[in-house]
Motif scaffolding. Sequence first.
Motif, PDB file in Angstrom:
ATOM      1  N   SER A 185      -1.629   3.485  -7.429  1.00 35.51           N
ATOM      2  CA  SER A 185      -0.742   3.558  -6.278  1.00 35.51           C
ATOM      3  C   SER A 185       0.699   3.262  -6.674  1.00 35.51           C
ATOM      4  N   CYS A 186       1.584   3.230  -5.664  1.00 32.12           N
ATOM      5  CA  CYS A 186       3.030   3.158  -5.894  1.00 32.12           C
ATOM      6  C   CYS A 186       3.426   1.962  -6.754  1.00 32.12           C
ATOM      7  N   LEU A 187       3.012   0.759  -6.347  1.00 35.62           N
ATOM      8  CA  LEU A 187       3.445  -0.441  -7.057  1.00 35.62           C
ATOM      9  C   LEU A 187       2.755  -0.618  -8.407  1.00 35.62           C
ATOM     10  N   ASP A 188       1.739   0.185  -8.688  1.00 37.32           N
ATOM     11  CA  ASP A 188       1.140   0.138 -10.017  1.00 37.32           C
ATOM     12  C   ASP A 188       2.107   0.665 -11.061  1.00 37.32           C
ATOM     13  N   CYS A 189       2.927   1.623 -10.683  1.00 36.65           N
ATOM     14  CA  CYS A 189       3.885   2.221 -11.617  1.00 36.65           C
ATOM     15  C   CYS A 189       5.299   1.671 -11.430  1.00 36.65           C
ATOM     16  N   PHE A 223      -3.493  -8.081  -6.251  1.00 41.13           N
ATOM     17  CA  PHE A 223      -2.327  -7.506  -5.598  1.00 41.13           C
ATOM     18  C   PHE A 223      -2.245  -5.988  -5.821  1.00 41.13           C
ATOM     19  N   ARG A 224      -2.587  -5.552  -7.016  1.00 39.33           N
ATOM     20  CA  ARG A 224      -2.501  -4.118  -7.334  1.00 39.33           C
ATOM     21  C   ARG A 224      -3.460  -3.805  -8.475  1.00 39.33           C
ATOM     22  N   ASN A 225      -3.817  -2.544  -8.606  1.00 46.32           N
ATOM     23  CA  ASN A 225      -4.859  -2.142  -9.554  1.00 46.32           C
ATOM     24  C   ASN A 225      -4.451  -2.335 -11.007  1.00 46.32           C
ATOM     25  N   ILE A 226      -3.164  -2.148 -11.318  1.00 44.47           N
ATOM     26  CA  ILE A 226      -2.743  -2.188 -12.721  1.00 44.47           C
ATOM     27  C   ILE A 226      -3.064  -3.524 -13.373  1.00 44.47           C
ATOM     28  N   ASP A 227      -3.024  -4.599 -12.593  1.00 46.68           N
ATOM     29  CA  ASP A 227      -3.265  -5.917 -13.182  1.00 46.68           C
ATOM     30  C   ASP A 227      -4.730  -6.152 -13.531  1.00 46.68           C
ATOM     31  N   GLU A 228      -5.607  -5.243 -13.105  1.00 45.82           N
ATOM     32  CA  GLU A 228      -7.025  -5.318 -13.466  1.00 45.82           C
ATOM     33  C   GLU A 228      -7.337  -4.500 -14.714  1.00 45.82           C
ATOM     34  N   VAL A 229      -6.334  -3.781 -15.224  1.00 48.14           N
ATOM     35  CA  VAL A 229      -6.565  -2.869 -16.349  1.00 48.14           C
ATOM     36  C   VAL A 229      -6.700  -3.641 -17.650  1.00 48.14           C
ATOM     37  N   THR A 232       0.824  -1.208   0.000  1.00 45.28           N
ATOM     38  CA  THR A 232       0.000   0.000   0.000  1.00 45.28           C
ATOM     39  C   THR A 232       0.853   1.252   0.000  1.00 45.28           C
ATOM     40  N   ASP A 233       0.252   2.360  -0.430  1.00 47.91           N
ATOM     41  CA  ASP A 233       0.962   3.635  -0.387  1.00 47.91           C
ATOM     42  C   ASP A 233       1.257   4.049   1.055  1.00 47.91           C
ATOM     43  N   THR A 234       0.419   3.616   1.991  1.00 49.58           N
ATOM     44  CA  THR A 234       0.654   3.928   3.407  1.00 49.58           C
ATOM     45  C   THR A 234       1.953   3.296   3.891  1.00 49.58           C
ATOM     46  N   PHE A 235       2.227   2.079   3.439  1.00 55.86           N
ATOM     47  CA  PHE A 235       3.481   1.426   3.826  1.00 55.86           C
ATOM     48  C   PHE A 235       4.665   2.165   3.203  1.00 55.86           C
ATOM     49  N   CYS A 236       4.546   2.535   1.937  1.00 52.61           N
ATOM     50  CA  CYS A 236       5.634   3.274   1.274  1.00 52.61           C
ATOM     51  C   CYS A 236       5.898   4.597   1.983  1.00 52.61           C
ATOM     52  N   LYS A 237       4.846   5.192   2.533  1.00 56.09           N
ATOM     53  CA  LYS A 237       4.976   6.467   3.232  1.00 56.09           C
ATOM     54  C   LYS A 237       5.888   6.356   4.445  1.00 56.09           C
ATOM     55  N   THR A 252       3.933  14.207  -2.851  1.00 57.95           N
ATOM     56  CA  THR A 252       3.713  14.665  -4.224  1.00 57.95           C
ATOM     57  C   THR A 252       2.753  13.739  -4.971  1.00 57.95           C
ATOM     58  N   TRP A 253       2.863  12.433  -4.737  1.00 56.67           N
ATOM     59  CA  TRP A 253       1.926  11.492  -5.369  1.00 56.67           C
ATOM     60  C   TRP A 253       0.494  11.797  -4.957  1.00 56.67           C
ATOM     61  N   ASP A 254       0.290  12.144  -3.695  1.00 56.28           N
ATOM     62  CA  ASP A 254      -1.052  12.394  -3.180  1.00 56.28           C
ATOM     63  C   ASP A 254      -1.682  13.628  -3.814  1.00 56.28           C
ATOM     64  N   LYS A 255      -0.856  14.513  -4.382  1.00 58.26           N
ATOM     65  CA  LYS A 255      -1.381  15.705  -5.038  1.00 58.26           C
ATOM     66  C   LYS A 255      -1.584  15.494  -6.534  1.00 58.26           C
ATOM     67  N   ASN A 256      -1.230  14.331  -7.035  1.00 55.93           N
ATOM     68  CA  ASN A 256      -1.224  14.076  -8.476  1.00 55.93           C
ATOM     69  C   ASN A 256      -2.486  13.328  -8.914  1.00 55.93           C
ATOM     70  N   ILE A 257      -2.815  13.448 -10.191  1.00 57.99           N
ATOM     71  CA  ILE A 257      -4.011  12.821 -10.741  1.00 57.99           C
ATOM     72  C   ILE A 257      -3.964  11.305 -10.606  1.00 57.99           C
ATOM     73  N   HIS A 258      -2.764  10.715 -10.566  1.00 60.89           N
ATOM     74  CA  HIS A 258      -2.667   9.265 -10.430  1.00 60.89           C
ATOM     75  C   HIS A 258      -3.262   8.783  -9.107  1.00 60.89           C
ATOM     76  N   SER A 259      -2.991   9.500  -8.042  1.00 52.11           N
ATOM     77  CA  SER A 259      -3.569   9.085  -6.752  1.00 52.11           C
ATOM     78  C   SER A 259      -5.077   9.232  -6.769  1.00 52.11           C
ATOM     79  N   LYS A 260      -5.581  10.281  -7.443  1.00 52.05           N
ATOM     80  CA  LYS A 260      -7.023  10.497  -7.516  1.00 52.05           C
ATOM     81  C   LYS A 260      -7.707   9.370  -8.297  1.00 52.05           C
ATOM     82  N   ALA A 261      -6.945   8.722  -9.187  1.00 52.17           N
ATOM     83  CA  ALA A 261      -7.486   7.618  -9.979  1.00 52.17           C
ATOM     84  C   ALA A 261      -7.119   6.263  -9.377  1.00 52.17           C
TER      85      ALA A 261
END
Length: 498
Positions: free
Chosen positions: A73-77, A156-162, A40-45, A61-70
């Motif tokens: 998360s960290c491991l998606d990228c 495990f992460r959102n990207i794999d559902e894309v 999770t992003d909380t763990f990365c924090k 900075t991630w939390d202010k970006n459009i990626h977090s709004k969508a």
Amino acid sequence: MWQKLKNFSRKDPLIFVLAIIVIVVGATFGGLEAMHMTSTDTFCKTCHAEQRVGVRGEHFTWDKNIHSKADVSCLDCHGDPGIIGYLDAHVIAGTKSLLYQIFVSEEKIVELLTHAATDPVAAEHAAPDSACLFCHSDDVNQKLRREKLISVGIHFRNIDEVKNPTYRTSYGLASITGEPVTKGVEPNHAKHISAGLLCTNCHIGVAHGGELYNKPKMQTCFDCHDTVREKVQTVPANEDCAACHTMQKGLQEGTYVKGVDEMRWYMADLSCSDCHDSAFERPNSDKCVMCHDDSYASIMTDTQEAFAERLAEVKGKYAQLFSEREDMPMGKRALFNEYARIIRIAEMDGSKGVHNPDYLDALFTRALELTEAIDTWTAPVAEEAAAPMVQKAAAEEAPAAPAFAGNPAELMEIASAMEIINIAEKYVPEPTKPAVNFEHLAHAQKMACTECHSDPESGVLKFEVGEIKGMKNDFHEKLCIDCHTKQRVKKTCNTCHK
């Protein structure tokens, strides 16, 4: 100990097997839960927790970006798509990061993170192109899903559902390797990728710039183009603004957004360099008065102030609707995506409305119509779907509305003889805007001649025409604008000044 286990397995083999199964299942479950908790992003924090833009402030900075709004998360990228990519990013890279935290000095860690945030090759190693293109390209998404083991039934992460095109169209995005980008600069992604460029060559710090959207720097484009122009003849010249800035050109021409009536600006044929002396500095009102009269200085200021007010008005519900978009039915979400696109276009118009005031105002009107349509949206049914066709057929069968019949025949003859009147020929010999070609007959068919004339037969107006200069003149204030406002006529400057 081994002898005891051996004896136990021989004495109670069923219980032994069940114990082994419980241990394996428990270990697997515990391992999966541990992987989930540390993904999770909380763990990365934990290690990237500073509240600033820069190294150690990556979560901020991630939390202010459009990626977090969508929900990206960290491991998606930070890892290739698929199970192998996830394990490599989570286990190998994660373990390496943990060892660095324990055994490497803070100075060295800061140096490495700074290198990864500023060098395109190092940045691509940290966040591979495959992760970017998996979400933003149909071709790459489908190719990687055929070639890689993407999922084993455990999330495990959102990207794999894309799955594209479904995923990207849910956000109103284009497939960057097959379609032009519809907001801002059109860089032809496919051509740049085939030339060997990395996403990070242009989009360095895409999620960690501290802003909602990442904007590639124009100097980056210029530096690269200057380097390769001798070898690649198709690279546009730096002064050929419209080759890449298709949005600004489309706004100026009043043709950029489908579903909004075209409103060609009366200065649509101006080249960018007519107003922009530098690619890096926007013109101010001093530039306006070099060609126009002094009144244009305040026109520019007023236009930008009105633009800011309208932009704030249409953005009033954006945050709320964005948070609700995941639960919207597809039809409703399509309306939201159109609404969001208009806002994004307006935000990226660096002129703040000056490129084409009337057209941008029409875009804002369309945005408000969309918010109302979103609020009142209901799932269509067969009868409702058929209703527009029925209404259209009825409208086609209905007789046309009769022309205004209040003017006597002799006045209509005069209006017919003077069907179009060029106002400039009589009142403004050297106009700063294109002359108004007044549709005399069309107005006489809709309204009484005495609305404008004290003596219609001789053509005497109700007021004495003074100096016609700038926005504040008698034609605007005593006739056109006041009448159009009262009659709710949706006319713009471009309609008459053409």
